[in-house]
Design an enzyme around this catalytic site. Structure first.
Site, mmCIF file in Angstrom:
data_model
loop_
_atom_site.group_PDB
_atom_site.id
_atom_site.type_symbol
_atom_site.label_atom_id
_atom_site.label_comp_id
_atom_site.label_asym_id
_atom_site.label_seq_id
_atom_site.Cartn_x
_atom_site.Cartn_y
_atom_site.Cartn_z
ATOM 1 N N CYS A 23 32.569 53.051 62.884
ATOM 2 C CA CYS A 23 32.412 53.936 61.726
ATOM 3 C C CYS A 23 32.409 53.125 60.431
ATOM 4 O O CYS A 23 31.650 53.415 59.500
ATOM 5 C CB CYS A 23 33.540 54.956 61.675
ATOM 6 S SG CYS A 23 33.663 56.037 63.112
ATOM 7 N N ASP A 73 50.357 20.659 42.652
ATOM 8 C CA ASP A 73 50.443 20.353 41.230
ATOM 9 C C ASP A 73 51.919 20.137 40.912
ATOM 10 O O ASP A 73 52.793 20.638 41.638
ATOM 11 C CB ASP A 73 49.866 21.523 40.426
ATOM 12 C CG ASP A 73 50.069 21.347 38.940
ATOM 13 O OD1 ASP A 73 49.709 20.281 38.419
ATOM 14 O OD2 ASP A 73 50.605 22.281 38.301
ATOM 15 N N ASP A 88 49.257 26.202 39.399
ATOM 16 C CA ASP A 88 49.651 27.354 38.577
ATOM 17 C C ASP A 88 48.923 27.450 37.249
ATOM 18 O O ASP A 88 49.033 28.462 36.569
ATOM 19 C CB ASP A 88 51.155 27.289 38.292
ATOM 20 C CG ASP A 88 51.475 26.315 37.167
ATOM 21 O OD1 ASP A 88 50.973 25.172 37.212
ATOM 22 O OD2 ASP A 88 52.196 26.706 36.236
#
Length: 788
Positions: A85, A490, A684
């Site tokens: 579906c 990092d 980050d």
């Protein structure tokens, strides 16, 4: 009376009312004698043709604009019964002119559709979905729960009818099975067969109705879905029994048909319960916000009013009592308390809150009342961002899932071919058994388990990780994280806390300290970098100078112009053209072990600064855990080599690269990939964007920049590494479960199909086998939720 102003509960209802009145349908209000009970009754049918769903006011709560001239809506689909579906709806909607992207999550039944509003309208998308036999509604957590409840109730009724019919039909068939030849009269035999037929009819028409409806939808689209062989099996067995009953020749098997449908529905029902349980973890976030909030009328006036959370706006001041849920993102104005953010970040320890602290909508206030100024509502809150990232992850299919879907659709054609050949062979050997052997082959070999093997496991793993503070934002991340054999970190804001402090300020160019601080603030006034935050704290309350032409140089620093003088604030390489290497080296040596930064003009060095940053408390534990797993480790830092080396020494990481620009980081990751490594990058900041995009799997810290979070495949919400350690274990378990599921599904079909073709499997046994195979896959996937 008509013509009088009326209060509206929300913008959506107001849009409905406007559409009714503007379309000349005001008599609708004049003639109705009660409030309607459902949306379908509440809207005149004519409104469906008037584009109600295209009204901007109506769309405000569930449609957003990700890009100019593009709209994106979250819809809830009704009628989804299997992975086929999902495929059908995706393919059908994707073919509409103007559709940019469409993805549907099987477990949650949610669809995300993006389209060009210059070419296509939302009402046309909804009509296209309805055209193929499904219904779509604007996504709403309450409606989703209501639909899930409706699905369970309907399934229970179908199961009850099938079970009752099967037991009674078997009771009426039993005398014919045990009676010796000549012991039962023809009239009694006919009566018992009539009773079996009457009991089996509602089973076939009602209980098995969804199988036939879905098969018909597939065949209308010239596609072979999962329910096609099942429907053919049930239909053929029932029609053959009808022929035998009315012709008076051969045997009838109404009891077998009813029992067969009952076992199929048992499997579907248990599968539905397991699927809803698997998806429930991801839906918890949608339900944690309160319905109402206590808003202060005119702060600092203490008078307040209870308002719907949807009516809160940025700038409102709300009072949050102890033990209540924070209704929106905001800043604390008054009060000191703690907040439980565990559901959002995985952090089990309450977080202290005092004036100036940020609070997250959905967290729970702990000890004392707080006055909070709202800074984010609706789609702009952190909670909404987390939900969007989770939705994106669950809607994207990894490579193994796409391969399984393609194989399953082709396998259905193979099943139909095998059933036809088997029926023909048995017709020549033993015609009386040909039909039932053919039915068994059709049912027992349905590849439902194969289609469920991957998506259910991914949904369970994604939900389990989210509860632990690891937010998976892309579908391939689980597979890639499990394969990663080299992790690159990092330094600033990742291995360290990022809460940088300016420890020293040294003057070199004759300017006063206040002047230097004012220039620094002017350069950093618009930056969200952690260094900028450190300077703003250190230089307060000095006013910022009006620095012009401020520009951010990623990985180097910032530049600008003040009163005709060019200024640069950044690392040694950034100011190297204006300051001699000897001076920079001497100043850097004096600043050790701090990270040195420099403010310079073309005339020379104006000031130097030493910044400190602490290692995260669990950074050593993370590195130790990864080393125990024999994973490769490296550090890429924009800091000097000396500062980066000291961090590497403290953590026991040998491969450390300092002084890295964004392009240098990118080159290092590419070199590792060329060497055959599957690289995971953890960062980050803004300068980590390119390398995060290049890595095989990227991980961002939750408190990092928005660019890093959006670019990453995984986000650590709590600012801790422990959830990542658990995440590595969960992804490894997820990969094992997917492999187990695929092996089970393939092995089952390889064994079951030949057994059915040989005539060793009856239709009711085939129904049990197919249901059990799907259930085993789902129950195995649910094991991922358990902690080791």
């Amino acid at each position: 009376m008509l013509g009088q102003p009326r209060e509206m509960c929300c913008a959506g209802c107001e849009a409905v009312a406007h559409s009714i009145v503007d379309s000349g349908l005001s008599d609708y209000y004049r003639h109705r004698d009660s409030m309607p009970e459902s949306k379908r009754e509440a809207l005149p049918d004519q409104l469906l043709d008037l584009g109600l769903f295209d009204s901007p006011d109506f769309q405000a709560s569930f449609v957003r604009e990700p890009e100019p001239n593009q709209r994106e809506a979250m819809l809830l689909l009704e009628g989804i019964t299997c992975a086929a579906c999902v495929w059908l709806n995706e393919q059908h909607v994707a073919q509409l002119p103007g559709v940019v992207a469409v993805s549907i999550n099987y477990a949650t039944r949610r669809a995300r559709v993006r389209w060009d509003d210059r070419v296509l309208r939302l009402s046309q998308i909804l009509a296209a979905i309805q055209e193929i036999g499904y219904r779509a509604y604007p996504y709403d957590p309450g409606r989703e729960e209501a639909l899930a409840g409706k699905e369970r109730r309907t399934a229970l009724w179908r199961l009850f009818v099938a079970g009752f019919g099967a037991m009674q039909a078997m009771m009426y068939a039993l005398p014919e099975y045990v009676a010796a030849e000549g012991e039962m009269s023809a009239d009694m035999s006919s009566l018992l067969r009539w009773a079996s037929l009457v009991l089996t009819l509602p089973v076939v028409l009602f209980s098995a109705g969804p199988f036939f409806a879905q098969a018909w939808r597939d065949l209308r689209r010239f596609r072979l879905g999962m329910d096609v062989p099942v429907s053919l099996g049930v239909g053929a067995a029932f029609v053959a029994s009808l022929w035998s009953f009315f012709s008076g020749t051969g045997e009838v098997y109404f009891d077998s048909v009813a029992m067969f449908v009952f076992f199929l529905l048992c499997g579907r029902f248990l599968e539905m319960l397991a699927r809803q349980k698997a998806a429930r973890g991801a839906e918890e976030l949608a339900k944690i916000l309160p319905v109402v909030a206590e808003r202060l009328s005119a702060w600092p006036d203490p008078r307040s009013e209870q308002v719907d959370v949807s009516r809160l706006a940025v700038g409102d001041v709300v009072r949050i009592k102890p033990g209540t849920v924070v209704p929106a993102d905001g800043l604390v104005l008054e009060g000191e308390s703690t907040a439980d953010e565990s559901l959002l970040t995985g952090e089990s320890v309450p977080v202290g809150k005092s004036p100036g602290a940020q609070v997250i909508g959905g967290s729970v206030n702990g000890l004392a009342p707080l006055l909070v100024r709202v800074t984010g509502v609706g789609d702009s809150t952190r909670l909404a961002g987390i939900r969007r990232l989770m939705d994106r992850a669950q809607e994207e299919r990894p490579r193994v899932a796409r391969l399984a879907d393609r194989f399953a659709s082709r396998f259905v054609a193979l099943v139909l071919l095998a059933a036809g050949v088997t029926g023909a062979i048995w017709w020549s050997i033993e015609p009386a058994r040909a039909l039932w052997v053919c039915v068994s082959v059709l049912v027992v070999s349905c590849p439902c388990a194969l289609s469920l093997a991957t998506p259910v496991a991914l949904t369970v793993a994604t939900s389990a990780l989210a509860r632990r503070g690891v937010l998976v934002t892309r579908g391939h991340a689980l597979e890639s994280l499990a394969r990663a054999d080299y992790f690159v970190f990092d330094k600033t804001g990742t291995l360290t806390t990022g809460a940088m402090q300016v420890e020293s300020m040294n003057l070199h160019g004759g300017l006063a300290m206040a002047e230097i601080q004012s220039l620094v603030l002017g350069l950093e006034v618009a930056s969200e970098h952690r260094v900028a935050e450190a300077f703003r704290r250190a230089c307060w309350p000095v006013g910022a100078a009006h620095v012009e032409r401020v520009a951010v140089h990623v990985g180097e620093g910032v530049s600008g112009r003040f009163e005709g003088r060019e200024l640069r604030l950044g690392n040694a390489g950034f100011v190297g053209g204006w300051v001699s290497e000897e001076t920079l080296a001497a100043v850097s040596a004096r600043e050790l072990p701090l990270t040195p930064l420099f403010l310079a003009s073309p005339e020379g060095l104006l000031a130097s600064f030493g910044l400190s940053d602490e290692l995260r408390k669990d950074a050593g534990e993370l590195v130790g855990s990864m080393r125990a797993r024999a994973l490769g480790l490296g550090i890429l830092s924009g800091d000097t080599q000396e500062v980066a080396d000291r961090v590497g020494e403290r953590l026991g990481v040998k491969e450390v690269w300092g002084g890295q620009m964004p392009e240098d980081k990118l080159a290092k990751v590419q070199a590792l990939q060329l060497a055959g490594h599957c690289v995971a990058m953890i960062g980050d900041g803004i300068n980590d964007g390119p390398v995060l995009a290049r890595a095989d799997v990227s991980i961002a810290m939750g408190e990092g920049t928005e660019l890093a979070r959006n670019q990453a495949d995984v986000v650590l919400l709590g600012g801790r590494f422990m959830p990542l350690i658990e995440g590595l274990e969960t992804t490894a378990k997820c990969s094992r479960v997917i492999r187990q599921n695929l092996v089970w599904a393939l092995s089952y079909n390889l064994v079951a199909m030949p057994a059915a073709m040989a005539g060793w499997v009856t239709p009711w046994m085939a129904g049990i086998g197919m249901s059990v195979s799907s259930l085993v896959v789902i129950l195995n996937a649910l094991r991922i939720q358990r902690r080791n």
